[in-house]
Design an enzyme around this catalytic site. Structure first.
Site, PDB file in Angstrom:
ATOM      1  N   GLY A 117      10.300 -63.203 -47.249  1.00  0.00           N
ATOM      2  CA  GLY A 117       9.774 -61.852 -47.502  1.00  0.00           C
ATOM      3  C   GLY A 117      10.810 -60.854 -47.963  1.00  0.00           C
ATOM      4  O   GLY A 117      10.499 -59.959 -48.733  1.00  0.00           O
ATOM      5  N   PHE A 118      12.048 -61.028 -47.502  1.00  0.00           N
ATOM      6  CA  PHE A 118      13.069 -60.035 -47.838  1.00  0.00           C
ATOM      7  C   PHE A 118      14.424 -60.690 -48.042  1.00  0.00           C
ATOM      8  O   PHE A 118      14.742 -61.687 -47.382  1.00  0.00           O
ATOM      9  CB  PHE A 118      13.176 -58.988 -46.720  1.00  0.00           C
ATOM     10  CG  PHE A 118      11.890 -58.259 -46.484  1.00  0.00           C
ATOM     11  CD1 PHE A 118      11.550 -57.156 -47.261  1.00  0.00           C
ATOM     12  CD2 PHE A 118      10.988 -58.714 -45.535  1.00  0.00           C
ATOM     13  CE1 PHE A 118      10.329 -56.513 -47.073  1.00  0.00           C
ATOM     14  CE2 PHE A 118       9.775 -58.074 -45.342  1.00  0.00           C
ATOM     15  CZ  PHE A 118       9.445 -56.968 -46.113  1.00  0.00           C
ATOM     16  N   GLY A 119      15.211 -60.093 -48.932  1.00  0.00           N
ATOM     17  CA  GLY A 119      16.592 -60.525 -49.095  1.00  0.00           C
ATOM     18  C   GLY A 119      17.466 -59.869 -48.041  1.00  0.00           C
ATOM     19  O   GLY A 119      17.011 -58.999 -47.286  1.00  0.00           O
ATOM     20  N   MET A 177       5.798 -67.170 -52.887  1.00  0.00           N
ATOM     21  CA  MET A 177       5.434 -66.779 -51.517  1.00  0.00           C
ATOM     22  C   MET A 177       4.120 -66.025 -51.623  1.00  0.00           C
ATOM     23  O   MET A 177       4.051 -64.808 -51.449  1.00  0.00           O
ATOM     24  CB  MET A 177       6.553 -65.908 -50.913  1.00  0.00           C
ATOM     25  CG  MET A 177       7.766 -66.725 -50.499  1.00  0.00           C
ATOM     26  SD  MET A 177       9.249 -65.725 -50.350  1.00  0.00           S
ATOM     27  CE  MET A 177       9.746 -65.671 -52.072  1.00  0.00           C
ATOM     28  N   HIS A 234       9.819 -69.397 -56.832  1.00  0.00           N
ATOM     29  CA  HIS A 234       9.490 -69.608 -55.422  1.00  0.00           C
ATOM     30  C   HIS A 234       8.276 -68.750 -55.102  1.00  0.00           C
ATOM     31  O   HIS A 234       8.393 -67.525 -55.011  1.00  0.00           O
ATOM     32  CB  HIS A 234      10.725 -69.219 -54.582  1.00  0.00           C
ATOM     33  CG  HIS A 234      10.504 -69.253 -53.110  1.00  0.00           C
ATOM     34  ND1 HIS A 234      11.371 -68.635 -52.227  1.00  0.00           N
ATOM     35  CD2 HIS A 234       9.538 -69.842 -52.349  1.00  0.00           C
ATOM     36  CE1 HIS A 234      10.936 -68.829 -50.986  1.00  0.00           C
ATOM     37  NE2 HIS A 234       9.828 -69.545 -51.039  1.00  0.00           N
ATOM     38  N   GLY A 280      20.991 -64.522 -52.973  1.00  0.00           N
ATOM     39  CA  GLY A 280      20.647 -63.240 -53.569  1.00  0.00           C
ATOM     40  C   GLY A 280      21.773 -62.250 -53.398  1.00  0.00           C
ATOM     41  O   GLY A 280      22.572 -62.011 -54.307  1.00  0.00           O
ATOM     42  N   SER A 281      21.875 -61.687 -52.188  1.00  0.00           N
ATOM     43  CA  SER A 281      22.900 -60.661 -51.945  1.00  0.00           C
ATOM     44  C   SER A 281      24.314 -61.184 -52.172  1.00  0.00           C
ATOM     45  O   SER A 281      25.182 -60.430 -52.636  1.00  0.00           O
ATOM     46  CB  SER A 281      22.799 -60.113 -50.522  1.00  0.00           C
ATOM     47  OG  SER A 281      21.671 -60.571 -49.862  1.00  0.00           O
ATOM     48  N   SER A 335      19.307 -65.493 -56.669  1.00  0.00           N
ATOM     49  CA  SER A 335      17.984 -64.884 -56.545  1.00  0.00           C
ATOM     50  C   SER A 335      17.978 -63.483 -57.154  1.00  0.00           C
ATOM     51  O   SER A 335      18.709 -62.593 -56.699  1.00  0.00           O
ATOM     52  CB  SER A 335      17.580 -64.800 -55.072  1.00  0.00           C
ATOM     53  OG  SER A 335      16.406 -63.996 -54.968  1.00  0.00           O
ATOM     54  N   ASP A 369      17.409 -71.468 -48.697  1.00  0.00           N
ATOM     55  CA  ASP A 369      17.139 -70.128 -49.221  1.00  0.00           C
ATOM     56  C   ASP A 369      17.083 -69.130 -48.074  1.00  0.00           C
ATOM     57  O   ASP A 369      16.238 -69.246 -47.183  1.00  0.00           O
ATOM     58  CB  ASP A 369      15.796 -70.162 -49.971  1.00  0.00           C
ATOM     59  CG  ASP A 369      15.429 -68.824 -50.589  1.00  0.00           C
ATOM     60  OD1 ASP A 369      16.272 -67.900 -50.596  1.00  0.00           O
ATOM     61  OD2 ASP A 369      14.287 -68.707 -51.070  1.00  0.00           O
ATOM     62  N   GLY A 370      18.022 -68.157 -48.122  1.00  0.00           N
ATOM     63  CA  GLY A 370      18.018 -67.083 -47.138  1.00  0.00           C
ATOM     64  C   GLY A 370      19.323 -67.004 -46.367  1.00  0.00           C
ATOM     65  O   GLY A 370      19.690 -67.948 -45.655  1.00  0.00           O
ATOM     66  N   GLY A 371      20.048 -65.905 -46.563  1.00  0.00           N
ATOM     67  CA  GLY A 371      21.299 -65.715 -45.831  1.00  0.00           C
ATOM     68  C   GLY A 371      22.408 -66.669 -46.231  1.00  0.00           C
ATOM     69  O   GLY A 371      23.369 -66.863 -45.480  1.00  0.00           O
ATOM     70  N   ASP A 399      11.614 -64.884 -56.950  1.00  0.00           N
ATOM     71  CA  ASP A 399      10.783 -64.782 -55.752  1.00  0.00           C
ATOM     72  C   ASP A 399       9.496 -64.027 -56.052  1.00  0.00           C
ATOM     73  O   ASP A 399       9.522 -62.818 -56.286  1.00  0.00           O
ATOM     74  CB  ASP A 399      11.557 -64.053 -54.644  1.00  0.00           C
ATOM     75  CG  ASP A 399      12.672 -64.907 -54.071  1.00  0.00           C
ATOM     76  OD1 ASP A 399      12.376 -66.029 -53.616  1.00  0.00           O
ATOM     77  OD2 ASP A 399      13.839 -64.462 -54.076  1.00  0.00           O
ATOM     78  N   MET A 420       6.130 -62.621 -54.615  1.00  0.00           N
ATOM     79  CA  MET A 420       5.519 -62.246 -53.325  1.00  0.00           C
ATOM     80  C   MET A 420       4.283 -61.395 -53.579  1.00  0.00           C
ATOM     81  O   MET A 420       4.263 -60.602 -54.521  1.00  0.00           O
ATOM     82  CB  MET A 420       6.516 -61.435 -52.486  1.00  0.00           C
ATOM     83  CG  MET A 420       7.865 -62.110 -52.287  1.00  0.00           C
ATOM     84  SD  MET A 420       8.879 -61.155 -51.138  1.00  0.00           S
ATOM     85  CE  MET A 420      10.461 -61.995 -51.320  1.00  0.00           C
ATOM     86  N   MET A 473      13.489 -72.805 -45.817  1.00  0.00           N
ATOM     87  CA  MET A 473      13.814 -71.385 -45.626  1.00  0.00           C
ATOM     88  C   MET A 473      14.780 -71.246 -44.456  1.00  0.00           C
ATOM     89  O   MET A 473      14.526 -71.769 -43.370  1.00  0.00           O
ATOM     90  CB  MET A 473      12.546 -70.572 -45.345  1.00  0.00           C
ATOM     91  CG  MET A 473      11.589 -70.399 -46.509  1.00  0.00           C
ATOM     92  SD  MET A 473      12.310 -69.673 -47.991  1.00  0.00           S
ATOM     93  CE  MET A 473      12.941 -68.101 -47.387  1.00  0.00           C
ATOM     94  N   HIS A 512      16.660 -67.949 -59.519  1.00  0.00           N
ATOM     95  CA  HIS A 512      15.615 -68.043 -58.502  1.00  0.00           C
ATOM     96  C   HIS A 512      14.739 -66.793 -58.588  1.00  0.00           C
ATOM     97  O   HIS A 512      15.229 -65.664 -58.485  1.00  0.00           O
ATOM     98  CB  HIS A 512      16.281 -68.167 -57.138  1.00  0.00           C
ATOM     99  CG  HIS A 512      15.352 -68.409 -55.998  1.00  0.00           C
ATOM    100  ND1 HIS A 512      14.858 -69.657 -55.683  1.00  0.00           N
ATOM    101  CD2 HIS A 512      14.832 -67.560 -55.081  1.00  0.00           C
ATOM    102  CE1 HIS A 512      14.088 -69.560 -54.616  1.00  0.00           C
ATOM    103  NE2 HIS A 512      14.043 -68.294 -54.232  1.00  0.00           N
TER     104      HIS A 512
HETATM  105  C1  DX5 Z   1      13.462 -64.382 -49.207  1.00  0.00           C
HETATM  106  C2  DX5 Z   1      13.630 -64.987 -50.573  1.00  0.00           C
HETATM  107  C3  DX5 Z   1      15.031 -65.287 -50.918  1.00  0.00           C
HETATM  108  C4  DX5 Z   1      15.939 -64.086 -50.974  1.00  0.00           C
HETATM  109  C5  DX5 Z   1      17.292 -64.529 -50.511  1.00  0.00           C
HETATM  110  O1  DX5 Z   1      12.135 -64.440 -48.836  1.00  0.00           O
HETATM  111  O2  DX5 Z   1      12.904 -66.196 -50.678  1.00  0.00           O
HETATM  112  O3  DX5 Z   1      15.111 -66.021 -52.131  1.00  0.00           O
HETATM  113  O4  DX5 Z   1      16.052 -63.539 -52.261  1.00  0.00           O
HETATM  114  O5  DX5 Z   1      18.112 -63.412 -50.421  1.00  0.00           O
HETATM  115  P1  DX5 Z   1      19.497 -63.454 -49.647  1.00  0.00           P
HETATM  116  O6  DX5 Z   1      20.343 -64.509 -50.324  1.00  0.00           O
HETATM  117  O7  DX5 Z   1      20.030 -62.084 -49.813  1.00  0.00           O
HETATM  118  O8  DX5 Z   1      19.210 -63.820 -48.217  1.00  0.00           O
HETATM  119 ZN    ZN Z   2      13.302 -67.456 -52.459  1.00  0.00          ZN
END
Ligand code: DX5
Ligand code: ZN
Length: 220
Positions: free
Chosen positions: A140-142, A66, A64, A195-196, A8, A173-175, A33, A35, A135, A31
């Site tokens: 909303g946030f990484g 959102m 993606h 992402g991270s 991401s 997707d997420g964490g 995102d 928003m 999800m 990916h």
């Molecule tokens: C969150 C996004 C994710 C985000 C994941 O709303 O949809 O794609 O970038 O980030 P990580 O992998 O750091 O949780």
């Molecule tokens: Zn995403």
């Protein structure tokens, strides 16, 4: 079920997106995102950035969305050359029409579900989709913590997908990181957004390889 990794760019340096795309040549997708401050309390990027990124990398874009009105905006992302366009079930008012338009424009069509949204009510949409995105954090946030409570839904989604012939990809997707990816793969996911865990790593290529190896180990 081949494992695919979709880094991401939300966790990348937005001032150097072309370089950041090039930093993960071993990724299957990028990916993206999108928003809009309405569907989620954050604002990222839109069509002009997707169009620019499309020209800057050969890696297919996994968009993606959102956003509050995906029925209105999603087809334009397919037109812009995204390889995959995912809309949220909670936001779409005419999902069948929108998913069909995405496919007609040559992209894969995805349906995303928030952590608290059950998958069963959307089984009727399975003939219209190429991917279901579960999800594993609130969107909303990484950088948020993986929600273990979604694991049973990943299993149920995999069962439903198999009942429909096994053609649909199951994305999480997420964490998602080196530690949580195994549980997701074991539960039946096959496309992993990170992402991270990729862009926060000192060696993003090694991070993608490591995630792929961990997911492959857990899914075989
Ligand atoms: C969150 C996004 C994710 C985000 C994941 O709303 O949809 O794609 O970038 O980030 P990580 O992998 O750091 O949780
Ligand atoms: Zn995403």
């Amino acid at each position: 079920m081949a494992v695919q990794i979709s880094p991401s760019i939300l966790a990348a340096d937005f001032a150097r997106l072309a370089d950041e795309a090039a930093a993960v040549p071993n990724a299957d997708w990028l990916h993206v995102d999108v928003m809009d401050y309405h569907f989620v309390p954050n604002l990222t990027l839109g069509l002009p950035v997707v169009e620019a990124l499309r020209k800057a990398t050969a890696t297919p874009l996994d968009c993606h969305l959102m956003i509050a009105d995906p029925d209105r905006w999603a087809p334009q992302y397919a037109e812009a050359g995204a390889g995959s366009v995912t809309i949220h079930a909670e936001a779409a008012k005419a999902p069948i029409r929108t998913l069909r338009e995405i496919r007609l424009l040559g992209a894969r069509a995805g349906l995303a579900l928030n952590p608290a949204t059950a998958v069963e009510p959307y089984e009727a949409l399975f003939p219209e989709i190429d991917m279901v995105l579960l999800m594993t954090v609130e969107p909303g946030f990484g950088g948020q913590k993986f929600l273990d409570g979604v694991l049973p839904k990943i299993r149920r989604a995999r069962e439903l997908v198999q009942r429909h012939g096994g053609r649909i990809w199951v994305q999480v997707d997420g964490g998602v990181d080196a530690e949580t990816i195994g549980r997701c793969a074991e539960a039946g996911a096959d496309v992993f957004v990170a992402g991270s865990a990729v862009y926060g790593a000192s060696d993003p290529v090694a991070a993608v390889d490591g995630l792929r190896a961990a997911a492959t180990r857990a899914s075989t």
